[in-house]
Structure formats: C-alpha cells, structure tokens
Design a protein around this motif. Structure first.
Motif, short mmCIF file in Angstrom:
data_model
loop_
_atom_site.label_atom_id
_atom_site.label_comp_id
_atom_site.label_asym_id
_atom_site.label_seq_id
_atom_site.Cartn_x
_atom_site.Cartn_y
_atom_site.Cartn_z
N VAL A 255 0.86 -1.18 0.00
CA VAL A 255 0.00 0.00 0.00
C VAL A 255 0.89 1.23 0.00
N ALA A 256 0.33 2.34 -0.48
CA ALA A 256 1.04 3.62 -0.52
C ALA A 256 0.22 4.64 0.24
N PRO A 257 0.36 4.69 1.58
CA PRO A 257 -0.53 5.52 2.40
C PRO A 257 -0.23 7.01 2.35
N HIS A 258 0.99 7.38 1.94
CA HIS A 258 1.34 8.81 1.91
C HIS A 258 1.12 9.35 0.50
N PRO A 259 0.52 10.52 0.37
CA PRO A 259 0.16 11.03 -0.96
C PRO A 259 1.32 11.58 -1.78
N LEU A 260 2.48 11.84 -1.15
CA LEU A 260 3.55 12.53 -1.87
C LEU A 260 4.30 11.58 -2.80
#
Length: 298
Positions: A255-260
C-alpha cells in the motif's frame, strides 16, 4: 584456412583430455579409440612445436602452457555450445539482445514481452541482466535499458518512463500509521535504502519538507528486488518506483498511504548505438516498447 588456427579435431580432443587428465576418459566421452586420442594429441603438439602434457608413469599432467591453453579452449567451446543452443532455439528467427537491470526486467519488461512476441513472431527477445550500464563495444547486446538523465554520446536514447517514487509498505505496517498518514509518523518506521540509489530517500524527505538522519532499524541493500520483498514482508518502508509496483498495489500486497510522489525527469532510457538505430529489429522493438511505455499510468 587461417594459418594461425590449429586443426580443430585435435583441439577438441585436447580439451577433453585436459578436463579428465585421462586418455581413456576422453576416448569414452568422444566415442573414439584411445589410440585416436593419442594420435590427435601428438598432431596438436607437433603443430605447436612443444608438448602440452607431461606423461610420467600412470599419471598425466598438463604443462604450465597446456593448463592455460586448456582453460582458454574450455571457455571457447562453452561459447560455441551456447551460441549453437541459441541458434537452434531461434531457428530462422532474429534474436534481439537487451541488457538491463534484473528488477526492471522482472517487474516491468517481462510482462510486456508476450504481447510483442505475438505481434512479431520473427523476433526473439533475449534478456541479459547487469547491475551496471551497457558497453556496446565489449558486450554482445543490441539494446540496453539504463537509468539516468541522458543523453549519452553516440547512443540513440528514448525515455521509457521517469521517476515516480512514493513510500510503499505492507498493509500490516501501514495499519500502525494515523489516517491520513503524516510524514512524521511515516519517518518513524524503518526505511529500506538502496545502496545504488542512495539519494532517493533524502530527495523524497527533502521534498516533504522534513528532516531525518540515520535511524536504528533502517536497512540497506544492493538489490532493489530484495528491498521490495522486504517491504512486502513488513520489514520496513521502501521508496517504490510506481511503474514497478502497479500489480502489487492493485492486489493489495503493498500500500502507498502517503500522498507525496517524487517525480523528476531522471528515468529509464532505451538505448542503442546511433549507428544501428535504424536496423529493422531494433527500430521495431523501440517503436513498440516506447508506445507501450506511453500507455502506463504512473
């Protein structure tokens, strides 16, 4: 016939004798008589003008020159064998050799190849992996995929995709983060660093407007594939190339929880010698692969 090239049958026999240090074993391997082996060795030594073997009692030993010569011949025959296997497997097809990074091959290029082979059955794609770039003067490669800014002198280069890097991790590790995910909380987790791309994490952290030094629990690896596997197993946070991880993210393994997302022009380029850029098989693969890369979503 090349006057500097010895007769080939004696070379083949000597290489076998040198490997086995036995006339009998060589005769069995080559399906000839022991007398024929002895005759071929004598022919080669006569041609060279000096002995390659020392015969003392029942023991057979290579001379110093014979030992070096045997090693070179073994390598040469191995290359001939490999070239023959490739020729037979390809048949009338053309072979296009592409050199690049293992991770790029496994996670991005190989899944695309079946479609290319179906569209162009007359061209066989051969992949050779390397952690370094490609040296067309020394290596038997038609094309390469290399990471960097480009362009490179003497090479035709086409950008396939640029960096799009974002923190990825196992869902179990992401469950420890607040929602929405904050940079501070993410950077408290162990980070998985690439020794070959040491600036990736510092660049992302700088873009995020944060600061972070070395931390207990951080891990450093040479191989990007190992980094991604460690991330999948929940050992830390990887800075993932989105083009590599579309399937993992889509299926929930990561998963890629950080938007940056760190985006920059640097990326992966398909290259070949400028002098060969218009060869039909090279131009065909280049046009096809550049079009497939443009279809990507990252």
């Amino acid at each position: 016939m090349n006057p500097q090239l010895p007769p080939l049958n004696p070379l083949r026999v000597f290489e076998s004798v040198a490997r086995h240090l036995s006339f009998t074993a060589a005769a069995q391997e080559l399906h000839i008589t022991q007398g024929a082996v002895s005759h071929q060795i004598k022919t080669l030594e006569t041609w060279l003008g000096f002995p390659l073997l020392e015969r003392g009692g029942r023991r057979l030993r290579l001379t110093r020159g014979g030992e070096s010569y045997a090693a070179s011949l073994s390598h040469a025959f191995a290359q001939i064998s490999s070239a023959t296997r490739e020729l037979v497997s390809a048949g009338a097809k053309q072979v296009l050799t592409v050199r690049g990074h293992t991770t790029l091959f496994v996670r991005w290029l190989i899944p695309l190849i079946p479609a290319f082979q179906a569209a162009h059955p007359d061209i066989n794609i051969k992949l050779t992996a390397s952690v370094e770039g490609v040296d067309f003067k020394r290596e038997n490669a038609d094309m390469g995929i290399i990471y960097g800014d480009g362009p490179w002198e003497g090479l035709r280069n086409d950008l396939l995709f640029s960096d799009a890097l974002t923190p990825v991790m196992a869902p179990e590790l992401a469950a420890r983060l607040p929602r929405p995910c904050t940079t501070e909380a993410l950077l408290e987790l162990p980070l998985l660093h690439s020794n070959r791309r040491p600036q990736h994490w510092p660049d992302w952290i700088r873009l995020a407007g944060a600061h972070r030094g070395l931390a207990v629990g951080d891990m450093y690896y040479e191989d990007l594939s190992i980094i991604y596997q460690c991330a999948t197993e929940g050992l830390g946070v990887a800075l993932g190339q989105l083009r590599y991880l579309e399937k993992d993210l889509g299926q929930g393994r990561l998963v890629a929880p950080h938007p940056l997302v760190l985006r920059r022009p640097r990326g992966y380029h398909l290259v070949c010698p400028q002098s060969r850029a218009d060869e039909p098989k090279i131009a065909c693969f280049r046009e096809w692969l550049v079009a497939r890369a443009a279809e990507g979503s990252a």
